[in-house]
Design a protein around this motif. Structure first.
Motif, PDB file in Angstrom:
ATOM      1  N   ALA A  70       0.793  -1.195   0.052  1.00  0.00           N
ATOM      2  CA  ALA A  70       0.020   0.046   0.163  1.00  0.00           C
ATOM      3  C   ALA A  70       0.979   1.183  -0.031  1.00  0.00           C
ATOM      4  CB  ALA A  70      -1.123  -0.063   1.239  1.00  0.00           C
ATOM      5  N   TYR A  71       0.512   2.032  -0.688  1.00  0.00           N
ATOM      6  CA  TYR A  71       1.395   3.449  -0.800  1.00  0.00           C
ATOM      7  C   TYR A  71       1.517   4.132   0.565  1.00  0.00           C
ATOM      8  CZ  TYR A  71       3.243   8.058  -2.095  1.00  0.00           C
ATOM      9  OH  TYR A  71       4.009   9.047  -2.066  1.00  0.00           O
ATOM     10  N   SER A  72       2.663   4.437   0.502  1.00  0.00           N
ATOM     11  CA  SER A  72       3.009   5.393   1.712  1.00  0.00           C
ATOM     12  C   SER A  72       4.325   6.135   1.476  1.00  0.00           C
ATOM     13  CB  SER A  72       3.388   4.747   3.181  1.00  0.00           C
ATOM     14  OG  SER A  72       4.723   4.079   3.128  1.00  0.00           O
ATOM     15  N   THR A  73       4.660   7.411   1.764  1.00  0.00           N
ATOM     16  CA  THR A  73       5.371   8.302   1.212  1.00  0.00           C
ATOM     17  C   THR A  73       6.849   7.810   1.673  1.00  0.00           C
ATOM     18  OG1 THR A  73       4.099  10.271   1.560  1.00  0.00           O
ATOM     19  CG2 THR A  73       6.335  10.667   1.103  1.00  0.00           C
ATOM     20  N   ASP A  74       6.835   7.278   3.023  1.00  0.00           N
ATOM     21  CA  ASP A  74       8.223   6.972   3.495  1.00  0.00           C
ATOM     22  C   ASP A  74       8.810   5.721   2.708  1.00  0.00           C
ATOM     23  OD1 ASP A  74       8.394   8.952   5.515  1.00  0.00           O
ATOM     24  OD2 ASP A  74       7.420   7.777   6.819  1.00  0.00           O
ATOM     25  N   ALA A  75       7.810   4.751   2.437  1.00  0.00           N
ATOM     26  CA  ALA A  75       8.277   3.176   1.890  1.00  0.00           C
ATOM     27  C   ALA A  75       8.610   3.637   0.344  1.00  0.00           C
ATOM     28  CB  ALA A  75       7.209   2.595   2.087  1.00  0.00           C
ATOM     29  N   TYR A  76       7.542   4.167  -0.293  1.00  0.00           N
ATOM     30  CA  TYR A  76       8.089   4.447  -1.823  1.00  0.00           C
ATOM     31  C   TYR A  76       9.258   5.430  -2.017  1.00  0.00           C
ATOM     32  CZ  TYR A  76       3.950   1.828  -3.614  1.00  0.00           C
ATOM     33  OH  TYR A  76       3.186   1.025  -4.287  1.00  0.00           O
ATOM     34  N   SER A  77       9.192   6.664  -1.161  1.00  0.00           N
ATOM     35  CA  SER A  77      10.673   7.398  -1.498  1.00  0.00           C
ATOM     36  C   SER A  77      11.974   6.453  -1.241  1.00  0.00           C
ATOM     37  CB  SER A  77      10.541   8.542  -0.889  1.00  0.00           C
ATOM     38  OG  SER A  77      10.357   8.052   0.815  1.00  0.00           O
TER      39      SER A  77
END
Length: 323
Positions: A70-77
């Motif tokens: 699931a999208y999260s800023t921390d993980a995807y960045s």
């Protein structure tokens, strides 16, 4: 000079979003004979690599980690930076979606790169790459280019053509197990609110209702028309504020900005805030009882009449032609 271009491909409900294919087409132009690499985050049903290859990707990185489901800023960045260090691209392109608007500025800042956002056009002349983007609610258009450093841009959905798929193309596929730590947000549940089967930002046809629908029940004829046309259903802020529909349907400056081939505005007066979100539609049809409504100034076709009489008639006529 050829360039290496990195494209962030986005999925929704396990299916590649159309804007990812539009971005791939832009990437091929910018690459100018160089390599186009696509990256997909999280596990999916498979088949994305083949689809991306057919539309222009030379290499595909599938980045996996439980935090990427699931999208999260921390993980995807963090995952993006890991792929970036491997690819070392000259340019990065991302769709101007909810995910792209959140991810692009974060990673661009980490890379100390300028970001050209919400681009609706592209001009490539050799090494010179010019991005076109609207300003002042679409009243003017800017042309921007990156003079030095990494080219970093987001592309508005439904604006660039998708190249014809080449069934003979294949891509080199690499799976990367991302190392992700220090996640500050935890996603416990995703509650989806949707305007219908078709995504507003990628819909080719949109039927929108305003204050003139009078109630939540008043949207029923709009849904019936949309069903026949294979369209998405949108709304003005006035309709959302009145409680006639959910804010996920809002089209406008503070809602979703859309550029469909056909936009049918039903009972929408045409406030500046709403026009900012749909005035770049290719064809605009307005239905309103007030002949002086501002919406008629931007409409290609106008029907002065009661939407509860006009919309059902349109639905029946379209059924004869399309069903």
């Amino acid at each position: 000079m050829s360039k290496n271009v990195l494209v962030v491909a986005e999925r929704r409900d396990g299916v590649l979003r159309n804007v990812s294919l539009e971005v791939l087409s832009a990437a091929r132009k910018i690459a100018n004979g160089g390599t186009v690499t696509a990256v997909v985050f999280g596990k999916g049903p498979g088949g994305e690599a083949q689809q991306l290859a057919r539309h222009g990707a030379d290499r595909v990185y599938v980045v996996t980690n439980e935090e990427l489901n699931a999208y999260s800023t921390d993980a995807y960045s963090q995952a993006f930076m890991e792929v970036f260090s491997i690819v070392e691209p000259d340019a990065v392109l991302i769709g101007h979606t909810a995910t792209g608007r959140d991810l692009a500025p974060r990673v661009a800042a980490r890379l100390n790169a300028g970001l050209i956002s919400d681009c609706t056009g592209l001009e490539v002349n050799g090494d010179d790459v010019v991005f076109i983007r609207p300003v002042y609610a679409g009243k003017l258009f800017q042309k921007k280019r990156v003079k030095e450093g990494i080219i970093f841009a987001t592309i508005r959905p439904n604006n660039l053509p998708v190249s014809e798929p080449d069934t003979g193309r294949n891509a080199e596929v690499t799976e990367v197990r991302a190392q992700i730590a220090d996640i500050r947000t935890v996603i416990k549940e995703v509650v989806k609110k949707t305007a219908g089967k078709v995504d507003l930002t990628e819909a080719k046809i949109i039927v929108s209702g305003g204050r003139g629908v009078k109630s939540a029940e008043g949207f029923k004829p709009l849904y019936e028309l949309a069903e026949v046309l294979g369209a998405a259903v949108g709304a003005s802020r006035a309709a959302c504020d009145a409680g006639y529909c959910d804010y996920s349907m809002q089209v406008g400056q503070t809602g979703k900005v859309v550029t469909p081939d056909l936009y049918i505005a039903c009972g929408i007066s045409g406030a500046v805030q709403h026009l900012a979100g749909m005035s770049n539609s290719k064809i605009i049809v307005a239905i309103n009882k007030d002949p002086d409504a501002p919406i008629f100034k931007v409409a290609d076709y106008g029907i002065v009449g009661d939407l509860f009489e006009v919309v059902p008639l349109l639905t029946e006529e379209f059924k004869k032609v399309l069903v």
